[in-house]
Scaffold this motif. Sequence first.
Motif, PDB file in Angstrom:
ATOM      1  N   MET A   1       8.293 -24.204 -13.822  1.00 31.56           N
ATOM      2  CA  MET A   1       7.037 -24.422 -12.966  1.00 31.56           C
ATOM      3  C   MET A   1       7.209 -24.213 -11.383  1.00 31.56           C
ATOM      4  O   MET A   1       6.106 -23.657 -10.925  1.00 31.56           O
ATOM      5  N   GLU A   2       8.202 -24.422 -10.960  1.00 29.45           N
ATOM      6  CA  GLU A   2       8.541 -24.308  -9.640  1.00 29.45           C
ATOM      7  C   GLU A   2       8.506 -22.801  -9.267  1.00 29.45           C
ATOM      8  O   GLU A   2       8.237 -22.322  -8.002  1.00 29.45           O
ATOM      9  N   ASN A   3       8.896 -21.708 -10.319  1.00 32.29           N
ATOM     10  CA  ASN A   3       8.908 -20.494  -9.993  1.00 32.29           C
ATOM     11  C   ASN A   3       7.466 -19.897  -9.561  1.00 32.29           C
ATOM     12  O   ASN A   3       7.107 -18.985  -8.693  1.00 32.29           O
ATOM     13  N   LEU A   4       6.431 -20.759 -10.115  1.00 35.27           N
ATOM     14  CA  LEU A   4       5.109 -20.237  -9.823  1.00 35.27           C
ATOM     15  C   LEU A   4       4.623 -20.518  -8.366  1.00 35.27           C
ATOM     16  O   LEU A   4       3.975 -19.922  -7.773  1.00 35.27           O
ATOM     17  N   PHE A   5       5.258 -21.684  -7.903  1.00 45.02           N
ATOM     18  CA  PHE A   5       4.857 -22.046  -6.273  1.00 45.02           C
ATOM     19  C   PHE A   5       5.603 -21.012  -5.482  1.00 45.02           C
ATOM     20  O   PHE A   5       5.590 -20.988  -4.164  1.00 45.02           O
ATOM     21  N   LEU A   6       6.621 -20.285  -5.990  1.00 48.45           N
ATOM     22  CA  LEU A   6       7.264 -19.237  -5.373  1.00 48.45           C
ATOM     23  C   LEU A   6       6.632 -17.821  -5.537  1.00 48.45           C
ATOM     24  O   LEU A   6       6.396 -17.243  -4.314  1.00 48.45           O
ATOM     25  N   PHE A   7       6.425 -17.375  -6.617  1.00 43.53           N
ATOM     26  CA  PHE A   7       5.968 -16.151  -7.000  1.00 43.53           C
ATOM     27  C   PHE A   7       4.296 -15.968  -6.521  1.00 43.53           C
ATOM     28  O   PHE A   7       4.015 -15.049  -5.722  1.00 43.53           O
ATOM     29  N   PHE A   8       3.663 -16.786  -6.780  1.00 45.24           N
ATOM     30  CA  PHE A   8       2.193 -16.867  -6.454  1.00 45.24           C
ATOM     31  C   PHE A   8       1.793 -16.825  -4.926  1.00 45.24           C
ATOM     32  O   PHE A   8       1.297 -15.745  -4.399  1.00 45.24           O
ATOM     33  N   PRO A   9       2.583 -17.473  -3.883  1.00 49.23           N
ATOM     34  CA  PRO A   9       2.273 -17.504  -2.535  1.00 49.23           C
ATOM     35  C   PRO A   9       3.138 -15.768  -2.266  1.00 49.23           C
ATOM     36  O   PRO A   9       2.223 -15.315  -1.135  1.00 49.23           O
ATOM     37  N   MET A  10       4.064 -15.305  -2.900  1.00 44.47           N
ATOM     38  CA  MET A  10       4.458 -14.315  -2.573  1.00 44.47           C
ATOM     39  C   MET A  10       3.599 -13.059  -2.819  1.00 44.47           C
ATOM     40  O   MET A  10       3.318 -12.105  -1.794  1.00 44.47           O
ATOM     41  N   PHE A  11       2.786 -12.919  -3.853  1.00 45.14           N
ATOM     42  CA  PHE A  11       1.905 -11.824  -4.208  1.00 45.14           C
ATOM     43  C   PHE A  11       0.772 -12.334  -3.349  1.00 45.14           C
ATOM     44  O   PHE A  11      -0.042 -11.190  -2.878  1.00 45.14           O
ATOM     45  N   PHE A  12       0.202 -13.464  -3.002  1.00 46.65           N
ATOM     46  CA  PHE A  12      -0.786 -13.722  -2.005  1.00 46.65           C
ATOM     47  C   PHE A  12      -0.789 -13.021  -0.695  1.00 46.65           C
ATOM     48  O   PHE A  12      -1.425 -12.400  -0.251  1.00 46.65           O
ATOM     49  N   THR A  13       0.557 -13.172  -0.328  1.00 49.83           N
ATOM     50  CA  THR A  13       1.083 -12.700   1.001  1.00 49.83           C
ATOM     51  C   THR A  13       1.072 -11.103   1.007  1.00 49.83           C
ATOM     52  O   THR A  13       0.468 -10.339   1.865  1.00 49.83           O
ATOM     53  N   ILE A  14       1.631 -10.698  -0.117  1.00 50.03           N
ATOM     54  CA  ILE A  14       1.562  -9.086  -0.121  1.00 50.03           C
ATOM     55  C   ILE A  14       0.432  -8.397  -0.229  1.00 50.03           C
ATOM     56  O   ILE A  14      -0.198  -7.527   0.466  1.00 50.03           O
ATOM     57  N   TYR A  15      -0.639  -9.158  -0.934  1.00 48.26           N
ATOM     58  CA  TYR A  15      -2.347  -8.854  -0.870  1.00 48.26           C
ATOM     59  C   TYR A  15      -2.915  -8.674   0.376  1.00 48.26           C
ATOM     60  O   TYR A  15      -3.519  -7.764   0.775  1.00 48.26           O
ATOM     61  N   LEU A  16      -2.634  -9.727   1.182  1.00 45.54           N
ATOM     62  CA  LEU A  16      -2.951  -9.928   2.446  1.00 45.54           C
ATOM     63  C   LEU A  16      -2.515  -8.702   3.631  1.00 45.54           C
ATOM     64  O   LEU A  16      -3.022  -8.145   4.305  1.00 45.54           O
ATOM     65  N   ILE A  17      -1.172  -8.484   3.209  1.00 42.57           N
ATOM     66  CA  ILE A  17      -0.512  -7.436   3.894  1.00 42.57           C
ATOM     67  C   ILE A  17      -1.077  -6.011   3.837  1.00 42.57           C
ATOM     68  O   ILE A  17      -1.365  -5.315   4.774  1.00 42.57           O
ATOM     69  N   GLY A  18      -1.620  -5.843   2.326  1.00 40.57           N
ATOM     70  CA  GLY A  18      -1.951  -4.735   2.086  1.00 40.57           C
ATOM     71  C   GLY A  18      -3.707  -4.428   2.543  1.00 40.57           C
ATOM     72  O   GLY A  18      -3.834  -3.493   3.193  1.00 40.57           O
ATOM     73  N   TYR A  19      -4.344  -5.562   2.440  1.00 41.17           N
ATOM     74  CA  TYR A  19      -5.607  -5.625   2.899  1.00 41.17           C
ATOM     75  C   TYR A  19      -5.836  -5.488   4.621  1.00 41.17           C
ATOM     76  O   TYR A  19      -6.664  -4.768   4.994  1.00 41.17           O
ATOM     77  N   PHE A  20      -5.167  -6.506   5.099  1.00 42.25           N
ATOM     78  CA  PHE A  20      -5.179  -6.303   6.600  1.00 42.25           C
ATOM     79  C   PHE A  20      -4.414  -5.688   7.360  1.00 42.25           C
ATOM     80  O   PHE A  20      -4.652  -5.421   8.738  1.00 42.25           O
ATOM     81  N   ILE A  21      -3.040  -4.939   6.910  1.00 42.14           N
ATOM     82  CA  ILE A  21      -2.286  -4.116   7.746  1.00 42.14           C
ATOM     83  C   ILE A  21      -2.124  -2.581   7.178  1.00 42.14           C
ATOM     84  O   ILE A  21      -2.585  -1.595   7.746  1.00 42.14           O
ATOM     85  N   VAL A  22      -1.725  -2.687   5.640  1.00 44.57           N
ATOM     86  CA  VAL A  22      -1.337  -1.111   5.278  1.00 44.57           C
ATOM     87  C   VAL A  22      -2.863  -0.479   5.173  1.00 44.57           C
ATOM     88  O   VAL A  22      -2.650   0.663   5.530  1.00 44.57           O
ATOM     89  N   PHE A  23      -3.851  -1.042   4.687  1.00 49.71           N
ATOM     90  CA  PHE A  23      -5.014  -0.249   4.510  1.00 49.71           C
ATOM     91  C   PHE A  23      -6.176  -0.506   5.328  1.00 49.71           C
ATOM     92  O   PHE A  23      -7.248  -0.797   4.930  1.00 49.71           O
ATOM     93  N   ARG A  24      -6.087  -1.140   6.425  1.00 48.38           N
ATOM     94  CA  ARG A  24      -7.059  -1.766   7.295  1.00 48.38           C
ATOM     95  C   ARG A  24      -7.936  -0.581   7.964  1.00 48.38           C
ATOM     96  O   ARG A  24      -9.011  -0.990   8.146  1.00 48.38           O
ATOM     97  N   ASN A  25      -7.424   0.547   7.910  1.00 56.76           N
ATOM     98  CA  ASN A  25      -8.313   1.712   8.357  1.00 56.76           C
ATOM     99  C   ASN A  25      -9.179   2.302   7.037  1.00 56.76           C
ATOM    100  O   ASN A  25      -9.971   3.240   7.299  1.00 56.76           O
TER     101      ASN A  25
END
Length: 240
Positions: A1-25
């Motif tokens: 179960m501890e892996n979920l607390f590592l992987f989910f925040p990782m994907f959430f962070t990647i999503y935010l990076i994509g939305y607000f930085i990589v594809f901001r324009n």
Amino acid sequence: MENLFLFFPMFFTIYLIGYFIVFRNWSPKIRPEAASCFISFAHGTPAVFLATSAILADSNRGFAAPNTEPENSVLDFSISYFTMDLFHYLAFCPGDLLFIGHHLATLFVFVTCRYLVSHGACAILALLVLAELTSACQNAWTLARARRDDVVLAAKLYGLLSPPFYALYSIVRGVLGPCLVYKMCVFYMSGEASGVIPMWVWVSWIVVVVMAISVSILWIFNLWVEFFRERTGKLEKKVT
């Protein structure tokens, strides 16, 4: 179960990076889809290598063998990704019931394998490998398709990627996938999984996978029809 607390925040962070930085324009209409593709890039190809490595670590394991720690880690990795992408669809595409249903069904298979029966990961990860084998190409194709009307390079990339992507997807989902499902059916119906994987569990796995493959085949068939229709239209314009 501890892996979920590592992987989910990782994907959430990647999503935010994509939305607000990589594809901001990018246009607000396609930014969410682009961010979804971004986390899919982070999941798809790594999942193929991780799942393959976990399966090959012991080549004598069968479809009903107890899950190993590496296999469980890959399941947690994919559970985290599909949960994050499910939130994306619920937030931005609540009417896309097909993808929402797909993600819920996929999560059901992964979660029951990982946390309910703790057996059968070899079969589930083999399906994951086939499902994600075309992921990188599909995400690049999806991004190119989204911008093909306003970016010349995107239109060229879309035209370049479409035939090989369609061909590879057709082989994986139309040939290899059904072959693996057939082997799973034969194995589970033989009773070799009795006592470790309840019948209702493996039957539900088969039903979910067959439905997913059927939808995939229908999807790629429609893309082939669209592809040949576009090519025919271009040829007719050249002739006239």
